[in-house]
Scaffold this active site. Structure first.
Site, PDB file in Angstrom:
ATOM      1  N   LYS A  78       0.562  -1.437   0.178  1.00  0.00           N
ATOM      2  CA  LYS A  78      -0.303  -0.135  -0.561  1.00  0.00           C
ATOM      3  C   LYS A  78       1.404   1.377   0.019  1.00  0.00           C
ATOM      4  O   LYS A  78       0.330   2.365  -0.855  1.00  0.00           O
ATOM      5  CB  LYS A  78      -1.599   0.048   0.838  1.00  0.00           C
ATOM      6  CG  LYS A  78      -2.481  -0.879   1.383  1.00  0.00           C
ATOM      7  CD  LYS A  78      -2.521  -1.067   2.542  1.00  0.00           C
ATOM      8  CE  LYS A  78      -3.771  -2.113   2.383  1.00  0.00           C
ATOM      9  NZ  LYS A  78      -4.685  -1.901   3.149  1.00  0.00           N
TER      10      LYS A  78
ATOM     11  N   GLN B 260      -4.922  -0.914  10.005  1.00  0.00           N
ATOM     12  CA  GLN B 260      -4.771  -2.513   9.312  1.00  0.00           C
ATOM     13  C   GLN B 260      -5.457  -3.258  10.441  1.00  0.00           C
ATOM     14  O   GLN B 260      -5.115  -3.845  11.585  1.00  0.00           O
ATOM     15  CB  GLN B 260      -3.483  -3.118   8.494  1.00  0.00           C
ATOM     16  CG  GLN B 260      -3.040  -3.921   8.092  1.00  0.00           C
ATOM     17  CD  GLN B 260      -3.669  -3.972   6.969  1.00  0.00           C
ATOM     18  OE1 GLN B 260      -3.715  -3.639   5.781  1.00  0.00           O
ATOM     19  NE2 GLN B 260      -4.673  -4.560   6.454  1.00  0.00           N
TER      20      GLN B 260
ATOM     21  N   ASP C 132     -11.656   2.561   4.398  1.00  0.00           N
ATOM     22  CA  ASP C 132     -12.006   1.930   4.242  1.00  0.00           C
ATOM     23  C   ASP C 132     -13.185   1.712   3.773  1.00  0.00           C
ATOM     24  O   ASP C 132     -14.079   0.918   3.374  1.00  0.00           O
ATOM     25  CB  ASP C 132     -11.146   0.850   5.384  1.00  0.00           C
ATOM     26  CG  ASP C 132     -10.120  -0.281   5.238  1.00  0.00           C
ATOM     27  OD1 ASP C 132     -10.479  -0.173   3.472  1.00  0.00           O
ATOM     28  OD2 ASP C 132      -9.309  -0.031   5.732  1.00  0.00           O
TER      29      ASP C 132
END
Length: 289
Positions: free
Chosen positions: A49, A93, A116
């Site tokens: 990422k 995460q 997200d």
């Protein structure tokens, strides 16, 4: 002949579009990624990422925290990132250590920085048809579907998997485009028969090769979200999806491979979300990507 939906190529095009969009802005969007602990898979994902973020021209802020950090300390970091104007997107995460309430952490993220798309505010916006930051994996899946079926109105879509990350937001996106949507899962009693009705089949149940070839309606578009590591007879590991690829490819109109399908698109859509969040926060038009 069955079409292979190349997630790597689609993701590369999307990342290139995002980089071009960023280069035309008069500011530099920033994406913060928070990693707690040293889970090997999460570490690799965060590294990928970060690399994609920098390549697209965004600022990348990585926060790698120890496994034993307290929930209060993590919440303090989230609060700091929420208030930092150089940060346009925040991603924590998952999974988090057992002593930390993941729901509490995710709900603490500013919804306008929630790249997200997991915050209840963004979930509500998505289901209500309001512009929202949507989860990256379903967003990538929709792009892949549209690459084969530009119009999905009236199509029968079956989603195998009911998670908040994939299954439920996937249903909202398909419904918004007038597909007829069913959500099935591992406990669905007539799962095979339901799958056989699908013009669009999304597999996101987390069971290796659970969906067999004779479950696929001839001519269906199959999107395999599953990533499962299995041990072969020679002792080596192999990545497989939730769909028995070879069998399904004999019947499907188009299908995603594992690896090289949905995975790359998830990261590309994260970059897209970060650019969207940056523009939305500044009341700027969202560029084409």
């Amino acid at each position: 002949m069955t079409r292979l939906i190349d997630g790597k190529a689609m993701a590369a095009n999307l990342r290139a579009g995002a980089a071009q969009a960023v280069s035309a802005l008069d500011f530099k969007p920033g994406l913060a990624v928070v990693l707690v602990g040293e889970d090997p898979a999460s570490s690799v994902y965060v590294r990928n990422k970060g690399k994609a973020t920098i390549e697209a021209g965004l600022n990348s802020f990585e926060h790698k925290l120890s496994e034993d950090i307290s929930e209060g300390e993590l919440l303090s970091l989230i609060d700091k990132l929420n208030k930092d104007d150089s940060v346009d997107g925040i991603l924590v995460q998952l999974p988090l250590p057992a002593h930390i309430d993941a729901e509490r952490i995710l709900n603490a993220i500013d919804p306008d920085k929630d790249v997200d798309g997991f915050h209840p505010t963004n979930v509500g916006r998505l289901w209500s048809g309001i512009a929202a930051l949507a989860p990256c994996t379903p967003t990538g899946c929709m792009r892949m579907i549209h690459g084969v079926l530009p119009k999905i109105s009236g199509k029968e879509a079956v989603i195998v998997g009911r998670s908040n990350i994939v299954g439920k937001p996937m249903a909202a996106m398909l419904l918004a485009q007038s597909a007829t949507v069913s959500i099935a899962h591992s406990q669905t009693t007539d799962l095979k028969e339901r799958c056989q009705t699908a013009d669009i089949l999304i597999a996101a149940v987390g069971r290796p090769e659970m969906i067999r070839g004779d479950w696929i309606k001839p001519g269906a578009v199959v999107i395999d979200v599953g990533i499962n590591r299995v041990i072969q007879d020679d002792g080596k590991n192999r990545l497989v999806g939730d769909v028995a690829f070879g069998e399904a490819a004999e019947r499907a109109r188009a299908i995603t491979p594992v690896p090289g399908g949905v995975g790359p698109m998830t990261i590309a859509c994260l970059i897209e979300n970060a650019v969207r969040a940056a523009c939305m926060r500044r009341s700027r038009p969202i560029p084409e990507m």
